[in-house]
Structure formats: structure tokens, C-alpha cells
Design an enzyme around this catalytic site. Structure first.
Site, PDB file in Angstrom:
ATOM      1  N   GLU A  67      -1.976   7.099  19.258  1.00 41.64           N
ATOM      2  CA  GLU A  67      -2.931   5.882  18.973  1.00 41.64           C
ATOM      3  C   GLU A  67      -2.284   4.481  19.326  1.00 41.64           C
ATOM      4  OE1 GLU A  67      -4.341   6.678  14.997  1.00 41.64           O
ATOM      5  OE2 GLU A  67      -4.429   4.305  14.569  1.00 41.64           O
ATOM      6  N   TYR A  87     -10.208  -5.034   4.647  1.00 44.55           N
ATOM      7  CA  TYR A  87      -9.813  -3.625   4.986  1.00 44.55           C
ATOM      8  C   TYR A  87     -10.402  -2.799   3.762  1.00 44.55           C
ATOM      9  CZ  TYR A  87      -7.598   0.724   5.879  1.00 44.55           C
ATOM     10  OH  TYR A  87      -7.582   2.150   5.812  1.00 44.55           O
ATOM     11  N   ARG A 112       9.627   6.388  -3.292  1.00 45.30           N
ATOM     12  CA  ARG A 112       9.779   7.046  -4.419  1.00 45.30           C
ATOM     13  C   ARG A 112      11.251   7.813  -4.514  1.00 45.30           C
ATOM     14  NH1 ARG A 112       4.787   9.995  -2.632  1.00 45.30           N
ATOM     15  NH2 ARG A 112       3.116   8.882  -3.532  1.00 45.30           N
ATOM     16  N   ARG A 138       1.273   6.311  16.474  1.00 42.57           N
ATOM     17  CA  ARG A 138       1.178   7.705  15.718  1.00 42.57           C
ATOM     18  C   ARG A 138       0.541   8.555  16.898  1.00 42.57           C
ATOM     19  NH1 ARG A 138      -2.371   6.577  10.521  1.00 42.57           N
ATOM     20  NH2 ARG A 138      -4.352   5.583  11.645  1.00 42.57           N
ATOM     21  N   ARG A 146       0.936  -1.245   0.097  1.00 41.93           N
ATOM     22  CA  ARG A 146      -0.096   0.140   0.085  1.00 41.93           C
ATOM     23  C   ARG A 146       0.795   1.328  -0.025  1.00 41.93           C
ATOM     24  NH1 ARG A 146      -3.793  -2.719   3.719  1.00 41.93           N
ATOM     25  NH2 ARG A 146      -3.207  -1.387   5.563  1.00 41.93           N
ATOM     26  N   ARG A 173      -7.834  -6.264  14.778  1.00 41.97           N
ATOM     27  CA  ARG A 173      -7.090  -5.418  15.846  1.00 41.97           C
ATOM     28  C   ARG A 173      -7.965  -4.250  16.084  1.00 41.97           C
ATOM     29  NH1 ARG A 173      -2.567  -7.118  17.968  1.00 41.97           N
ATOM     30  NH2 ARG A 173      -1.714  -5.204  18.093  1.00 41.97           N
ATOM     31  N   ASP A 180     -10.764   0.919   1.880  1.00 44.38           N
ATOM     32  CA  ASP A 180     -10.985   2.317   2.114  1.00 44.38           C
ATOM     33  C   ASP A 180     -12.197   2.966   1.679  1.00 44.38           C
ATOM     34  OD1 ASP A 180      -8.282   3.232   2.673  1.00 44.38           O
ATOM     35  OD2 ASP A 180      -7.331   2.772   1.133  1.00 44.38           O
TER      36      ASP A 180
HETATM   37  P1  FAD Z   1     -18.484   1.299   9.157  1.00 48.30           P
HETATM   38  O1  FAD Z   1     -17.839   2.527   9.228  1.00 48.30           O
HETATM   39  O2  FAD Z   1     -17.566   0.424  10.237  1.00 48.30           O
HETATM   40  O3  FAD Z   1     -19.786   1.355   9.587  1.00 48.30           O
HETATM   41  C1  FAD Z   1     -20.554   0.064  10.080  1.00 48.30           C
HETATM   42  C2  FAD Z   1     -21.817   0.522  11.069  1.00 48.30           C
HETATM   43  O4  FAD Z   1     -22.455  -0.588  11.260  1.00 48.30           O
HETATM   44  C3  FAD Z   1     -21.094   1.225  12.264  1.00 48.30           C
HETATM   45  O5  FAD Z   1     -21.470   2.338  12.443  1.00 48.30           O
HETATM   46  C4  FAD Z   1     -21.911   0.050  13.221  1.00 48.30           C
HETATM   47  O6  FAD Z   1     -22.100   0.773  14.492  1.00 48.30           O
HETATM   48  C5  FAD Z   1     -22.999  -0.546  12.462  1.00 48.30           C
HETATM   49  N1  FAD Z   1     -23.184  -1.769  13.260  1.00 48.30           N
HETATM   50  C6  FAD Z   1     -22.649  -2.852  13.256  1.00 48.30           C
HETATM   51  N2  FAD Z   1     -23.049  -3.926  13.723  1.00 48.30           N
HETATM   52  C7  FAD Z   1     -24.481  -3.591  14.122  1.00 48.30           C
HETATM   53  C8  FAD Z   1     -25.628  -3.980  14.464  1.00 48.30           C
HETATM   54  N3  FAD Z   1     -25.703  -5.573  14.798  1.00 48.30           N
HETATM   55  N4  FAD Z   1     -26.634  -3.153  14.380  1.00 48.30           N
HETATM   56  C9  FAD Z   1     -26.796  -2.141  14.430  1.00 48.30           C
HETATM   57  N5  FAD Z   1     -25.646  -1.360  13.753  1.00 48.30           N
HETATM   58  C10 FAD Z   1     -24.734  -2.300  13.704  1.00 48.30           C
HETATM   59  N6  FAD Z   1     -10.418   4.723   4.665  1.00 48.30           N
HETATM   60  C11 FAD Z   1     -10.097   5.830   3.597  1.00 48.30           C
HETATM   61  O7  FAD Z   1     -10.323   6.023   2.605  1.00 48.30           O
HETATM   62  N7  FAD Z   1      -9.070   6.856   4.129  1.00 48.30           N
HETATM   63  C12 FAD Z   1      -8.597   6.773   5.376  1.00 48.30           C
HETATM   64  O8  FAD Z   1      -7.451   7.502   5.786  1.00 48.30           O
HETATM   65  C13 FAD Z   1      -9.098   6.125   6.303  1.00 48.30           C
HETATM   66  N8  FAD Z   1      -8.481   5.670   7.455  1.00 48.30           N
HETATM   67  C14 FAD Z   1      -8.951   4.867   8.453  1.00 48.30           C
HETATM   68  C15 FAD Z   1      -8.524   4.865   9.566  1.00 48.30           C
HETATM   69  C16 FAD Z   1      -8.943   4.163  10.558  1.00 48.30           C
HETATM   70  C17 FAD Z   1      -8.289   3.740  11.911  1.00 48.30           C
HETATM   71  C18 FAD Z   1      -9.723   2.909  10.112  1.00 48.30           C
HETATM   72  C19 FAD Z   1     -10.224   1.698  11.172  1.00 48.30           C
HETATM   73  C20 FAD Z   1     -10.218   2.855   8.912  1.00 48.30           C
HETATM   74  C21 FAD Z   1      -9.945   3.772   8.034  1.00 48.30           C
HETATM   75  N9  FAD Z   1     -10.521   4.047   6.619  1.00 48.30           N
HETATM   76  C22 FAD Z   1      -9.986   5.227   5.871  1.00 48.30           C
HETATM   77  C23 FAD Z   1     -11.626   2.976   6.167  1.00 48.30           C
HETATM   78  C24 FAD Z   1     -13.211   3.590   6.632  1.00 48.30           C
HETATM   79  O9  FAD Z   1     -13.160   3.817   7.707  1.00 48.30           O
HETATM   80  C25 FAD Z   1     -13.879   2.515   6.057  1.00 48.30           C
HETATM   81  O10 FAD Z   1     -13.758   2.319   4.332  1.00 48.30           O
HETATM   82  C26 FAD Z   1     -15.411   2.786   6.039  1.00 48.30           C
HETATM   83  O11 FAD Z   1     -15.804   3.102   7.429  1.00 48.30           O
HETATM   84  C27 FAD Z   1     -16.276   1.737   5.903  1.00 48.30           C
HETATM   85  O12 FAD Z   1     -17.365   1.868   6.078  1.00 48.30           O
HETATM   86  P2  FAD Z   1     -18.705   0.695   6.379  1.00 48.30           P
HETATM   87  O13 FAD Z   1     -20.082   1.457   6.390  1.00 48.30           O
HETATM   88  O14 FAD Z   1     -18.441  -0.410   5.622  1.00 48.30           O
HETATM   89  O15 FAD Z   1     -18.237   0.336   7.906  1.00 48.30           O
HETATM   90  N1  UDP Z   2       3.725   1.126   8.248  1.00 52.59           N
HETATM   91  C1  UDP Z   2       5.104   1.301   8.920  1.00 52.59           C
HETATM   92  N2  UDP Z   2       5.433   2.267   9.229  1.00 52.59           N
HETATM   93  C2  UDP Z   2       4.970   3.441   8.944  1.00 52.59           C
HETATM   94  C3  UDP Z   2       3.589   3.511   8.342  1.00 52.59           C
HETATM   95  C4  UDP Z   2       3.124   2.204   7.831  1.00 52.59           C
HETATM   96  O1  UDP Z   2       5.458   0.029   8.908  1.00 52.59           O
HETATM   97  O2  UDP Z   2       5.317   4.282   9.408  1.00 52.59           O
HETATM   98  C5  UDP Z   2       3.180  -0.116   7.918  1.00 52.59           C
HETATM   99  C6  UDP Z   2       2.356  -0.893   8.776  1.00 52.59           C
HETATM  100  O3  UDP Z   2       2.266  -2.116   8.865  1.00 52.59           O
HETATM  101  C7  UDP Z   2       0.760  -0.487   8.024  1.00 52.59           C
HETATM  102  C8  UDP Z   2       1.106  -0.713   6.582  1.00 52.59           C
HETATM  103  O4  UDP Z   2       2.609  -0.262   6.631  1.00 52.59           O
HETATM  104  O5  UDP Z   2      -0.144  -1.452   8.378  1.00 52.59           O
HETATM  105  C9  UDP Z   2       0.308   0.295   5.755  1.00 52.59           C
HETATM  106  O6  UDP Z   2       0.369   1.547   5.993  1.00 52.59           O
HETATM  107  P1  UDP Z   2      -0.984   2.455   6.106  1.00 52.59           P
HETATM  108  O7  UDP Z   2      -0.354   3.978   6.170  1.00 52.59           O
HETATM  109  O8  UDP Z   2      -1.643   2.124   4.812  1.00 52.59           O
HETATM  110  O9  UDP Z   2      -1.726   2.089   7.149  1.00 52.59           O
HETATM  111  P2  UDP Z   2      -3.312   2.111   7.606  1.00 52.59           P
HETATM  112  O10 UDP Z   2      -3.771   3.033   6.962  1.00 52.59           O
HETATM  113  O11 UDP Z   2      -3.693   0.746   7.434  1.00 52.59           O
HETATM  114  O12 UDP Z   2      -3.134   2.296   9.175  1.00 52.59           O
END
Ligand code: FAD
Ligand code: UDP
Length: 378
Positions: free
Chosen positions: A299, A347, A176, A278, A172, A248, A349
Site C-alpha cells: 500500500e 474520516y 498499553r 504496509r 486513535r 490522500r 469508520d
Molecule cells: P463509500 O464507501 O465511499 O461509498 C460512497 C459511494 O458513492 C461509492 O461507492 C462511490 O462510487 C459512490 N459515488 C460517489 N460519487 C458518486 C456520484 N456522483 N454518482 C454515483 N455514485 C457516486 N472502517 C472501519 O470501520 N474499519 C476499517 O478497518 C476501515 N478500514 C479502512 C481502510 C481504508 C483504506 C479506508 C479508505 C477506509 C477504511 N474504513 C474502515 C472506513 C470505511 O471505508 C468507511 O466507513 C465506509 O466506506 C463509508 O461508507 P460511505 O457509504 O460513506 O462511503
Molecule cells: N500510524 C503510524 N504508524 C503505524 C500505524 C499508524 O505512524 O504503524 C499513524 C498514522 O499517521 C495513521 C495514524 O497513526 O494515520 C492512525 O492509525 P490507524 O491505524 O488508525 O490508521 P488508518 O486506519 O487511518 O490508516
């Protein structure tokens, strides 16, 4: 038709909107007290900073249609994700770029020289087909950069050795040989001016959509609907009776600061000896705003327990076997489609989530039904 979407995150909202526009009556339930799922943002009362409650979310995509879709519901501001990392007593630029390489090795190499240096003196070119995270890192950046930036971080993030993780996790991140420090390489990137929750509220704002918050779905409700789009955890649909799929989870240690705490939105910590992965300083996600006070998150990552929020699917050997069993059972269900990051245990996005949600709704509208999985989880 009467449709139920479980989850008011992007999956449930986008599917619900499309079906509502086609004339279906859509009910959306979410166990949480807010919409937008993990993308939820909220302005902090004291500082006025827009906080990404479940961790930093940056919108980036190559998918023009998805980009136009989100822009139809909210205004996106230009935003480029530039990540720094602290390691060995210095601050470096990520993803690994020419600045990182020159600073790390104390050199002034030009692009071709750096490329030759990394491939001839650092990378392990005997690895032809990297399978694991560690092999991928050794093959493309070599041991020194791997140990400074990736090894410790990854052990903290995933709780296992990088030699036990698939190469796909590191793929991912680009490497560069120029000074481009944009974390993503997608064509479109931005941040919603007033946060993601306002955007999801606009998606849900349709007369044929009813949203019930603080409402946990139970399977006996399904019979009242013609079809259920379920974005909850796949194993949760079956009451976890074969065991739990591993995730996780994250703990966010919130703190405030008067002024500018770290000068950037995301500072990674590459070393294992620092317990968190981070620190995010949320006001830097909205550089067009100005705030005196600051809200930051430290975090920490750990294994998800039943009462925790599942964030990152682990998808190792044990999980994949269990997933295959749940998928077989899910495929025998009727009247339900498993969607989103929890429903398909992947996972995803945000842009991919929206793309899949749009395609799933289209399939339903074209055929009057959808299989258990519109997007294969295996
Ligand atoms: P969710 O957002 O998880 O929504 C599911 C919903 O279902 C939740 O609100 C939950 O409460 C509800 N639910 C579950 N079970 C039940 C139940 N039994 N009854 C009622 N409600 C329920 N994507 C990016 O593009 N860019 C980013 O920078 C990025 N950063 C991220 C950072 C983190 C730490 C994480 C964890 C994810 C990140 N993502 C990012 C991914 C992004 O969060 C997801 O793509 C997106 O939230 C997925 O949407 P979803 O609707 O599938 O799931
Ligand atoms: N990663 C790392 N060091 C960093 C940033 C990322 O080792 O400073 C690794 C880590 O295992 C992470 C993966 O690269 O899960 C993908 O990075 P990304 O930033 O996409 O992480 P995410 O958005 O999944 O937290």
C-alpha cells in the site's frame, strides 16, 4: 415519497433500507460497477481468497445497536486485528504494548516498571496539552518509539511532517502497559463470514429498493425525487467550483504468493526509507478459511488527483477554510442531505457511518425532511 440515494456504500444502503422499510420508494445509484463502496470485497478466482479490494476493513464498535444491525444481515466471525510493524531490522507488535517496549529497549519490565520508564525516561512531560501529532507522540511514548514506529510511517501516509498534523490522528491508537496486542479497544469486533459486499447486498435486498450501478449522478436528476441523500464528495455536488477538498489516495500493488507470505494480515513498515506503508495479506482476514495461494497488497499513499479515488480527507488549515465555504453553500440547498465520509468530508469508520445513517433516516422519518447535514462536518 420518491427517494434517491447517491452511492451504494454503507451510507446509501443503510439509509435506503430504513426508508424502504417505512414504505418509501428508494432508488440508489452508484458510479462503480459494484455495491458496498470502499468496503467492497471480492473472492479471487485463482486462490479463493476474499480480497478487501479498497484496503483492509475490520469491523469494530462499542455501539450495540449497530453491532446487532450488521449481525442481522450477515454472520460475523470472531476476528481480532493484530498488527505487526517492521522497523530497524526487527518485527514489533502494535499498538505499542509491553511486548513492544520490552523488545525495543531489550528489557524485561513488568507493567508498573514500564509505565514508570516511559513516563520518567522517555515521554516529554513538559508537553501538557499536545496539539500536534508529534507532540502527542513525544508526550506519550517519547522520541525513540516515535521515530521507530510513527514518524516515517506518518510522513509516508500523510505527505507532511507530523508536526503539521493534529494530535487527534494519533489518539486513535492506544499505548498499553500489558501484553494486549488487540489493535482496537472496542467491545465488538469481527469479520463478515462472506465479506462486506454480501452484507451490503442483504441490506439492499428489499422490494422497494432499486439499484443502478455504473450510473453517475448528475444534479439535474435531483428534481425527479422528493429528497436526495448524497454520499458522493461534497465539493463534487458543486462541480468543484471553489476548488477541490484535499484527500490522500492509495495505490495498491497486488501480488500473489504460494503459501504464507508474511504470517499475519497487516505488516506495517515504520521507516520512511521503505516506500510503502504496509502490506496486507488478505487470507489472514479469514482465519476460519484455508487457502494454499495468497493475495497481498503493498500500500502506497499519495496526494489525490482529480481522477483518483479519494480515501483520507486531509482536513488541514487550507481544507478547513474551503470546507467552511462549501458547508455554507450546502446549507442553502434544499431537498438534499449530505452523508457519509465523502459527503461530510470526514474520516468515518464503518460503525460510525452506519450509526449516522440510521440516525439520519430516523430524523427524516420523524420530521419528513432533514437539514443539509444531519451530522456536522466542521
Ligand atoms: P463509500 O464507501 O465511499 O461509498 C460512497 C459511494 O458513492 C461509492 O461507492 C462511490 O462510487 C459512490 N459515488 C460517489 N460519487 C458518486 C456520484 N456522483 N454518482 C454515483 N455514485 C457516486 N472502517 C472501519 O470501520 N474499519 C476499517 O478497518 C476501515 N478500514 C479502512 C481502510 C481504508 C483504506 C479506508 C479508505 C477506509 C477504511 N474504513 C474502515 C472506513 C470505511 O471505508 C468507511 O466507513 C465506509 O466506506 C463509508 O461508507 P460511505 O457509504 O460513506 O462511503
Ligand atoms: N500510524 C503510524 N504508524 C503505524 C500505524 C499508524 O505512524 O504503524 C499513524 C498514522 O499517521 C495513521 C495514524 O497513526 O494515520 C492512525 O492509525 P490507524 O491505524 O488508525 O490508521 P488508518 O486506519 O487511518 O490508516
Amino acid at each position: 415519497m420518491n427517494i434517491l440515494c447517491v452511492g451504494a456504500g454503507l451510507s446509501g444502503a443503510v439509509i435506503g433500507r430504513k426508508l424502504a422499510e417505512a414504505g418509501h420508494a428508494v432508488t440508489i445509484v452508484d458510479a462503480r460497477s459494484h455495491i458496498a463502496g470502499n468496503c467492497h470485497t471480492e473472492r479471487d478466482d485463482d486462490t479463493g481468497v476474499m480480497v478487501h479490494i479498497y484496503g483492509p476493513h475490520i469491523f469494530h464498535t462499542d455501539d450495540k445497536e449497530v453491532w446487532e444491525y450488521v449481525n442481522a444481515f450477515t454472520r460475523f466471525m470472531p476476528y481480532k486485528n493484530r498488527v505487526k510493524t517492521t522497523s530497524q531490522g526487527q518485527v514489533f507488535s502494535l499498538p505499542v504494548n509491553l511486548h513492544t517496549i520490552n523488545q525495543f529497549f531489550g528489557r524485561t519490565m513488568r507493567p508498573d516498571e514500564a509505565r514508570a520508564f516511559i513516563t520518567q525516561e522517555q515521554a516529554d512531560t513538559s508537553i501538557t496539552d499536545p496539539q500536534t501529532f508529534e507532540e502527542q507522540a513525544m508526550r506519550f511514548v517519547g522520541r525513540d518509539l516515535y521515530e521507530a514506529f510513527f514518524k516515517g510511517y506518518t510522513i509516508k501516509q500523510w505527505g507532511v511532517q507530523p508536526s503539521e498534523l493534529p494530535a487527534s490522528i494519533l489518539k486513535r491508537l492506544p499505548v498499553r502497559f500489558n501484553y494486549d496486542d488487540n489493535y482496537f479497544f472496542h467491545k465488538y469486533q469481527g469479520m463478515p463470514e462472506n465479506g462486506y459486499t454480501e452484507m451490503v447486498a442483504a441490506i439492499l435486498d428489499h422490494p422497494k429498493i432499486t439499484v443502478h450501478l455504473e450510473t453517475r449522478f448528475s444534479r439535474d436528476q435531483a428534481a425527479q425525487y422528493d429528497h436526495v441523500f448524497y454520499s458522493g464528495p461534497l465539493d463534487g455536488w458543486f462541480d468543484y467550483d471553489l476548488g477541490r477538498l484535499g484527500y490522500r489516495t492509495l495505490d495498491f500493488e497486488r501480488f500473489t504468493y504460494e503459501g504464507d507470505y508474511q504470517g499475519c494480515a497487516v505488516m506495517n513498515y515504520g521507516e520512511e526509507s521503505v516506500p510503502f506503508t504496509r502490506i496486507t495479506e488478505h487470507k489472514h482476514f479469514a482465519p476460519w478459511e484455508s487457502h494454499e495461494g495468497s493475495v497481498c497488497y503493498r500500500e502506497f499513499s499519495r496526494l489525490c488527483q482529480p481522477e483518483d479515488i479519494p480515501y483520507y480527507p486531509i482536513r488541514q488549515v487550507r481544507e478547513k477554510a474551503l470546507l467552511a465555504d462549501y458547508v455554507t453553500r450546502a446549507e442553502a440547498e434544499t431537498g438534499v442531505t449530505f452523508v457519509g465520509r465523502l459527503g461530510t468530508y470526514r474520516y468515518l469508520d464503518m460503525d460510525v457511518t452506519i450509526r449516522e445513517a440510521l440516525d439520519t433516516a430516523d430524523l427524516y422519518l420523524a420530521q419528513g425532511r432533514t437539514p443539509a447535514f444531519a451530522s456536522a462536518p466542521l
